[in-house]
Scaffold this motif. Structure first.
Motif, short mmCIF file in Angstrom:
data_model
loop_
_atom_site.label_atom_id
_atom_site.label_comp_id
_atom_site.label_asym_id
_atom_site.label_seq_id
_atom_site.Cartn_x
_atom_site.Cartn_y
_atom_site.Cartn_z
N TYR A 18 -19.00 10.72 -2.30
CA TYR A 18 -18.06 9.77 -1.71
C TYR A 18 -17.77 8.64 -2.71
O TYR A 18 -18.48 8.44 -3.70
N LEU A 19 -16.70 7.93 -2.44
CA LEU A 19 -16.40 6.67 -3.12
C LEU A 19 -16.52 5.55 -2.11
O LEU A 19 -16.24 5.71 -0.93
N ASP A 20 -16.94 4.40 -2.60
CA ASP A 20 -17.15 3.20 -1.78
C ASP A 20 -16.37 2.07 -2.44
O ASP A 20 -16.66 1.68 -3.57
N PHE A 45 -7.09 2.16 -2.23
CA PHE A 45 -7.42 1.21 -1.18
C PHE A 45 -8.15 -0.02 -1.72
O PHE A 45 -8.26 -1.02 -1.02
N ASP A 46 -8.69 0.04 -2.92
CA ASP A 46 -9.65 -0.96 -3.37
C ASP A 46 -9.10 -2.38 -3.28
O ASP A 46 -9.68 -3.24 -2.61
N ARG A 47 -7.98 -2.64 -3.94
CA ARG A 47 -7.46 -4.01 -3.94
C ARG A 47 -7.02 -4.47 -2.56
O ARG A 47 -7.46 -5.56 -2.11
N PRO A 48 -6.15 -3.71 -1.84
CA PRO A 48 -5.76 -4.19 -0.51
C PRO A 48 -6.94 -4.31 0.45
O PRO A 48 -6.95 -5.19 1.31
N ALA A 49 -7.94 -3.43 0.31
CA ALA A 49 -9.11 -3.52 1.19
C ALA A 49 -9.90 -4.79 0.91
O ALA A 49 -10.39 -5.45 1.85
N ARG A 50 -10.04 -5.15 -0.34
CA ARG A 50 -10.74 -6.40 -0.68
C ARG A 50 -9.97 -7.59 -0.12
O ARG A 50 -10.56 -8.53 0.41
N GLU A 51 -8.65 -7.55 -0.26
CA GLU A 51 -7.84 -8.67 0.20
C GLU A 51 -7.88 -8.82 1.71
O GLU A 51 -7.80 -9.94 2.23
N ARG A 52 -8.02 -7.72 2.43
CA ARG A 52 -7.98 -7.76 3.90
C ARG A 52 -9.36 -7.69 4.54
O ARG A 52 -9.48 -7.69 5.76
N GLY A 53 -10.40 -7.62 3.72
CA GLY A 53 -11.74 -7.64 4.27
C GLY A 53 -12.19 -6.33 4.88
O GLY A 53 -12.81 -6.31 5.96
N TYR A 54 -11.90 -5.22 4.20
CA TYR A 54 -12.34 -3.91 4.64
C TYR A 54 -13.23 -3.27 3.58
O TYR A 54 -12.99 -3.41 2.38
N ASP A 281 0.28 3.29 -2.18
CA ASP A 281 0.77 2.11 -1.46
C ASP A 281 0.23 2.14 -0.05
O ASP A 281 0.88 2.62 0.87
N LEU A 282 -0.99 1.64 0.13
CA LEU A 282 -1.67 1.73 1.41
C LEU A 282 -1.86 0.37 2.07
O LEU A 282 -2.54 0.27 3.09
N ASN A 283 -1.26 -0.67 1.50
CA ASN A 283 -1.42 -2.01 2.06
C ASN A 283 -0.89 -2.10 3.48
O ASN A 283 -1.51 -2.70 4.36
N THR A 284 0.29 -1.49 3.72
CA THR A 284 0.87 -1.56 5.06
C THR A 284 0.01 -0.82 6.08
O THR A 284 0.00 -1.18 7.27
#
Length: 298
Positions: A18-20, A45-54, A281-284
């Protein structure tokens, strides 16, 4: 991405790779890759997930990437693996996101683990073509071939995925993505694959899918073409469906079908976008998981 790959051992001693990524202390998401695909997709997902707290955990399914073989792998038999993986990270409850063929896995987990899955994100997701005749005319030409093969079991899928894997390993990224796949590409996806970086990613993702051979991704695909053995109407948590109108791999009609048959769904329509736009592009998608609305948007 190989350097960031980790593994977890399940109770039956099988290993799952897996990746985390994202925020290590963020709200949990399990991400399910496409078919064929791999954990590599999670990296976007890495950057948008960090920005949104996931925090996003993306496992490779059985005999894909570095994950071990699962003798009785089916959509529902895989859900205990997901529950066990989540428990390894102390995730009592979590969101799930599935892209393309991974949408099928996301839905199966939601039905089988209703007390643990909180929200579902479906991204250019596959629909139950094996049990819904009205979806038959929406399939791409290659999918007609795969659907016919389904009656013979998973073994006939192996040569097709062997050839696909060999092509990804031997051909240049441009030749593999733009020329070999040209018959399946919409105008929107051709635009996406004009970018050499995306050509390389799609090629590497396919190579990783068949790292252990073609048997794993072949069975993974086969399961999506047959009856899923569960009813998507039983999904009762919020479902956020993201689909482009210019998708030829998973036609927009699939997104409409999922919307019409899941009682708590929201459909996000993307005009003139195809299947491959979402890979980077997974931010949305993450933004929609934050939304409380289950309004049926068209």
């Amino acid at each position: 991405m190989d350097r960031q790959t980790k593994t977890v051992s399940l109770s039956d001693e099988r290993t799952v790779s897996y990746l985390d990524c994202g925020d290590p202390d963020g709200d949990p998401i399990l991400y399910f890759h496409g078919s064929p695909g791999s954990r590599y997709e999670e990296w976007f997902f890495d950057r948008p997930a960090r920005e949104r707290g996931y925090r996003v955990i993306a496992p490779d399914r059985p005999e894909i990437g570095r994950s071990d073989y699962h003798q009785n792998y089916s959509l529902l038999s895989y859900t205990p693996d997901v529950a066990e993986i989540a428990s390894e990270f102390d995730f009592d409850q979590f969101d799930v996101v599935g892209l393309s063929g991974g949408g099928t896995t996301a839905l199966s987990c939601t039905v089988a683990l209703p007390n643990r899955v909180t929200t579902v994100g479906l991204v250019c997701s596959w629909a139950p073509v094996g049990s819904e005749p009205q979806l038959a005319n929406q399939r791409a030409p290659l999918d007609w071939v795969y659907k016919r093969l389904t009656a013979l079991g998973p073994i006939p899928f192996v040569p097709a995925f062997s050839i696909l894997g060999l092509a990804a390993q031997q051909l240049s990224p441009e030749t593999f993505t733009v020329k070999l796949l040209s018959g399946s590409l919409s105008n929107a996806d051709r635009r996406v694959l004009s970018d050499p970086d995306r050509q390389r990613f799609m090629t590497e993702n396919t190579r990783e899918s068949v790292r252990a051979g073609a048997r794993g991704p072949a069975r993974d695909a086969y399961l999506r073409y047959r009856d899923w053995k569960f009813d998507i109407a039983d999904v009762l948590c919020p479902v956020k469906i993201h689909h482009g109108t210019d998708d030829s791999f998973a036609p927009y009609a699939f997104g409409e079908y999922l919307h019409d048959n899941t009682p708590t769904s929201t459909l996000y329509t993307y005009s003139n976008r195809g299947h491959l736009d979402f890979f980077t592009d997974l931010n949305t998608v993450l933004e929609s998981l934050d939304a409380d609305s289950t309004e049926r948007l068209d």
